[in-house]
Design a protein around this motif. Structure first.
Motif, PDB file in Angstrom:
ATOM      1  N   GLU A 190     -99.039 -25.227 -12.007  1.00  0.00           N
ATOM      2  CA  GLU A 190    -100.424 -24.823 -12.280  1.00  0.00           C
ATOM      3  C   GLU A 190    -100.611 -23.310 -12.186  1.00  0.00           C
ATOM      4  OE1 GLU A 190    -103.205 -26.269 -13.410  1.00  0.00           O
ATOM      5  OE2 GLU A 190    -101.958 -28.030 -13.814  1.00  0.00           O
ATOM      6  N   LYS A 191     -99.964 -22.675 -11.209  1.00  0.00           N
ATOM      7  CA  LYS A 191    -100.119 -21.223 -11.054  1.00  0.00           C
ATOM      8  C   LYS A 191     -99.427 -20.473 -12.188  1.00  0.00           C
ATOM      9  CE  LYS A 191    -100.636 -21.333  -6.019  1.00  0.00           C
ATOM     10  NZ  LYS A 191    -100.046 -20.948  -4.713  1.00  0.00           N
ATOM     11  N   VAL A 192     -98.284 -21.000 -12.638  1.00  0.00           N
ATOM     12  CA  VAL A 192     -97.603 -20.416 -13.791  1.00  0.00           C
ATOM     13  C   VAL A 192     -98.499 -20.536 -15.023  1.00  0.00           C
ATOM     14  CG1 VAL A 192     -95.644 -20.686 -15.387  1.00  0.00           C
ATOM     15  CG2 VAL A 192     -95.271 -20.803 -12.912  1.00  0.00           C
ATOM     16  N   LYS A 193     -99.075 -21.721 -15.207  1.00  0.00           N
ATOM     17  CA  LYS A 193     -99.977 -21.966 -16.334  1.00  0.00           C
ATOM     18  C   LYS A 193    -101.144 -20.968 -16.323  1.00  0.00           C
ATOM     19  CE  LYS A 193    -100.759 -26.314 -17.003  1.00  0.00           C
ATOM     20  NZ  LYS A 193    -101.346 -27.684 -16.940  1.00  0.00           N
ATOM     21  N   GLN A 194    -101.688 -20.714 -15.130  1.00  0.00           N
ATOM     22  CA  GLN A 194    -102.822 -19.801 -15.007  1.00  0.00           C
ATOM     23  C   GLN A 194    -102.443 -18.384 -15.407  1.00  0.00           C
ATOM     24  OE1 GLN A 194    -105.904 -20.767 -14.469  1.00  0.00           O
ATOM     25  NE2 GLN A 194    -106.581 -18.654 -14.791  1.00  0.00           N
ATOM     26  N   ARG A 195    -101.227 -17.930 -15.010  1.00  0.00           N
ATOM     27  CA  ARG A 195    -100.784 -16.584 -15.389  1.00  0.00           C
ATOM     28  C   ARG A 195    -100.658 -16.462 -16.920  1.00  0.00           C
ATOM     29  NH1 ARG A 195    -101.141 -16.686 -10.486  1.00  0.00           N
ATOM     30  NH2 ARG A 195    -103.269 -16.567 -11.262  1.00  0.00           N
ATOM     31  N   ILE A 196    -100.212 -17.528 -17.573  1.00  0.00           N
ATOM     32  CA  ILE A 196    -100.041 -17.490 -19.027  1.00  0.00           C
ATOM     33  C   ILE A 196    -101.396 -17.476 -19.722  1.00  0.00           C
ATOM     34  CG2 ILE A 196     -99.031 -18.669 -21.027  1.00  0.00           C
ATOM     35  CD1 ILE A 196     -97.059 -17.354 -18.898  1.00  0.00           C
ATOM     36  N   PRO A 235     -85.722 -15.421 -32.384  1.00  0.00           N
ATOM     37  CA  PRO A 235     -85.691 -14.471 -31.268  1.00  0.00           C
ATOM     38  C   PRO A 235     -86.735 -14.850 -30.218  1.00  0.00           C
ATOM     39  CG  PRO A 235     -86.923 -13.525 -33.087  1.00  0.00           C
ATOM     40  CD  PRO A 235     -86.428 -14.873 -33.561  1.00  0.00           C
ATOM     41  N   GLY A 236     -86.391 -14.675 -28.955  1.00  0.00           N
ATOM     42  CA  GLY A 236     -87.318 -14.955 -27.863  1.00  0.00           C
ATOM     43  C   GLY A 236     -87.109 -13.947 -26.748  1.00  0.00           C
ATOM     44  N   MET A 237     -88.182 -13.564 -26.078  1.00  0.00           N
ATOM     45  CA  MET A 237     -88.046 -12.622 -24.964  1.00  0.00           C
ATOM     46  C   MET A 237     -88.962 -13.024 -23.823  1.00  0.00           C
ATOM     47  SD  MET A 237     -90.032  -9.224 -26.446  1.00  0.00           S
ATOM     48  CE  MET A 237     -89.527  -8.173 -25.076  1.00  0.00           C
ATOM     49  N   SER A 238     -88.620 -12.556 -22.636  1.00  0.00           N
ATOM     50  CA  SER A 238     -89.455 -12.779 -21.460  1.00  0.00           C
ATOM     51  C   SER A 238     -89.868 -11.435 -20.899  1.00  0.00           C
ATOM     52  CB  SER A 238     -88.692 -13.572 -20.390  1.00  0.00           C
ATOM     53  OG  SER A 238     -89.512 -13.812 -19.250  1.00  0.00           O
ATOM     54  N   ILE A 239     -91.161 -11.312 -20.581  1.00  0.00           N
ATOM     55  CA  ILE A 239     -91.675 -10.098 -19.952  1.00  0.00           C
ATOM     56  C   ILE A 239     -92.480 -10.484 -18.713  1.00  0.00           C
ATOM     57  CG2 ILE A 239     -91.735  -8.817 -22.125  1.00  0.00           C
ATOM     58  CD1 ILE A 239     -94.769  -9.282 -22.205  1.00  0.00           C
ATOM     59  N   PRO A 240     -92.598  -9.580 -17.735  1.00  0.00           N
ATOM     60  CA  PRO A 240     -93.351  -9.896 -16.520  1.00  0.00           C
ATOM     61  C   PRO A 240     -94.834 -10.136 -16.821  1.00  0.00           C
ATOM     62  CG  PRO A 240     -91.949  -7.960 -16.195  1.00  0.00           C
ATOM     63  CD  PRO A 240     -91.956  -8.259 -17.660  1.00  0.00           C
ATOM     64  N   ALA A 241     -95.385 -11.208 -16.250  1.00  0.00           N
ATOM     65  CA  ALA A 241     -96.781 -11.568 -16.528  1.00  0.00           C
ATOM     66  C   ALA A 241     -97.557 -11.898 -15.264  1.00  0.00           C
ATOM     67  CB  ALA A 241     -96.832 -12.736 -17.499  1.00  0.00           C
TER      68      ALA A 241
END
Length: 490
Positions: free
Chosen positions: A273-279, A436-442
């Motif tokens: 849930e907390k991950v979902k909220q950050r997104i 292509p896919g990337m991850s950035i700090p959120a």
């Protein structure tokens, strides 16, 4: 003035050009930093001190021009990328003594830019795993909390960058192995389009999925690195004849009018849930920057994990046949005939996870099961690609969480392969489609980094970088540092 290990590639380049530091001084500072933090992080399998300093001295004699953006800067290399004269083990006992006589194409490009290799980085054996707990040699720790996993399989590559040991590393991504550890360690990780970067000299796991990419602490550094390692390679039959943009040059941070899709499946069951909220907060940031963010559906993405473990394991069972105890690598000492050399060398040389995937792949390809498993998986892979293509008819990018949770405790999932496999459910579809896919700090959850995944159209890394750059400029998550880097605990 902040410490050298806290600086970006661009800042370090400026210091070198102005001769405020030399390449030798920077290399020595990097080696000192590695020596200081390695007991806590365990990211490196080998450190190439003498050759790194030798290369730095040569660069100081040549000088560094303003246009040589990466010359004299340190880099760490994942240990499944072949490096001439440097032990390359893929973190496996079976390759414990493999000293290559040639360089991978990406290493030729690394050297041509003047980047200085300071060592080889820990990983899951043959890139099979999501936590770097499957290494035959050591256990790498998360940069933010040393009781947590760093992610995998490029856990060493991510932890080394996040801990300030190197400002740049290379990893490989077969089902999320750059993006997930980048998420867990709060840095930027890019898996380029399949074919953008040569796979020649990458020790193969799954040939139709593997791709090499850079890990850095900010978007511009990542863009610089991808430009340097990309391009057509005639030694790689899957390499694409596509022009390589100067990704960093065209970073503008303008996403006004951009259309971004947020798949409902990426925020569904199994997502913390907390991950979902950050997104959702990240989506709102994009809206404030002038983009449109709308919900879409990728209905076949739920089959991604099943499809991936059939296809990847099948390709792995074929690729790993070459490790037989005869030509190079580990050979059993207890054998009475040739068959025992093969069987015992592989039994003793491969770890449990590698053997599990070889068995799964061999089963999927066997007579009587090929049509039911491998062929069917290939058909569903096409459906997954078609889902993406349909969304990209209307939208420029897709966003979502990189991983369903933040980094978990060391040892908590290693005995449960199914749980471990499911942790890649958000990254796997990208590899299956060759995108292509990337991850950035959120942001953060319970003091640990949350990664935002950005997915682009084939060979459209530039749009991804622009969106990531805009998000980075609008937030301060990338500036947050773990305590090992001098930051304050979240």
């Amino acid at each position: 003035m902040s410490e050298l290990y806290q600086k970006s590639l661009s800042d370090l380049h400026d210091l070198l050009v102005k001769k405020e530091i030399s390449a030798t001084e920077l290399t020595q500072a990097t080696l000192d930093r590695i020596e200081k933090v390695e007991p806590n992080v365990d990211a490196f399998l080998s450190v190439t001190k003498s050759s790194a300093l030798e290369q730095a001295e040569k660069i100081d004699q040549e000088g560094i021009s303003e246009s040589e953006l990466l010359k004299g800067l340190p880099i760490g290399i994942k240990d499944n990328i072949v490096t001439k004269g440097i032990l390359t083990t893929a973190a496996s006992k079976i390759l414990h003594n493999f000293n290559p006589i040639y360089d991978a194409t990406v290493m030729e490009r690394v050297k041509s830019t003047g980047l200085i290799t300071v060592g080889k980085l820990n990983m899951d054996e043959f890139a099979m795993g999501g936590s770097t707990e499957n290494s035959s040699f050591k256990q790498t720790k998360n940069a933010w909390n040393h009781t947590k996993v760093p992610g995998g399989s490029s856990g060493g590559s991510a932890a080394a960058v996040a801990s300030g040991e190197v400002p740049l590393s290379l990893g490989s991504d077969t089902g999320g192995s750059i993006r997930q550890p980048a998420s867990f360690n709060g840095i930027v990780g890019m898996k380029p389009t399949y074919g953008r970067v040569s796979r020649f000299g990458l020790i193969a796991f799954a040939s139709s999925l593997d791709q090499i990419g850079p890990l850095t602490r900010n978007v511009r550094d990542n863009a610089l690195a991808l430009t340097a390692i990309s391009g057509f390679d005639e030694k790689d039959g899957t390499s694409a004849k596509r022009e390589v943009p100067d990704f960093a040059k065209y970073l503008n941070g303008d996403i006004q009018g951009m259309k971004i899709a947020l798949p409902k499946e990426y925020l569904g069951e199994g997502i913390d849930e907390k991950v979902k909220q950050r997104i959702l907060e990240a989506a709102e940031t994009f809206r404030k920057l002038g983009a449109t963010v709308e919900e879409v559906s990728l209905p076949h993405s739920k089959y991604g994990v099943a499809v991936y473990y059939i296809i990847a394991s099948s390709e792995a069972s074929s690729n790993l046949q070459r490790f037989d105890g005869i030509r190079y690598g580990y050979r059993t000492e207890q054998h009475d005939n040739l068959e025992e050399v093969y069987v015992k060398s592989r039994t003793e040389g491969f770890g449990e996870e590698v053997k599990r995937r070889i068995m799964l792949g061999t089963f999927s390809l066997s007579a009587g099961y090929y049509d039911a498993y491998f062929k069917k998986a290939g058909q569903v892979r096409t459906l997954i690609l078609q889902d993406f293509q349909k969304v990209f008819e209307t939208y420029d990018l897709i966003i979502g969480p990189t991983a369903p949770t933040v980094a978990y405790d060391l040892g908590s999932n290693i005995a449960d392969p199914i749980t471990m496999y499911l942790s890649d459910l958000l990254t796997i579809p990208v590899n299956l489609a060759g995108l292509p896919g990337m991850s950035i700090p959120a942001g953060f959850s319970d003091g640990l980094p949350v990664g935002l995944q950005i997915i682009g159209k084939h060979f459209d890394e530039q749009t991804m970088y622009n969106a990531a750059f805009a998000f980075e400029n609008a937030t301060a998550f990338h500036k947050e540092l773990p305590s090992i880097m001098g930051g304050v605990a979240k």
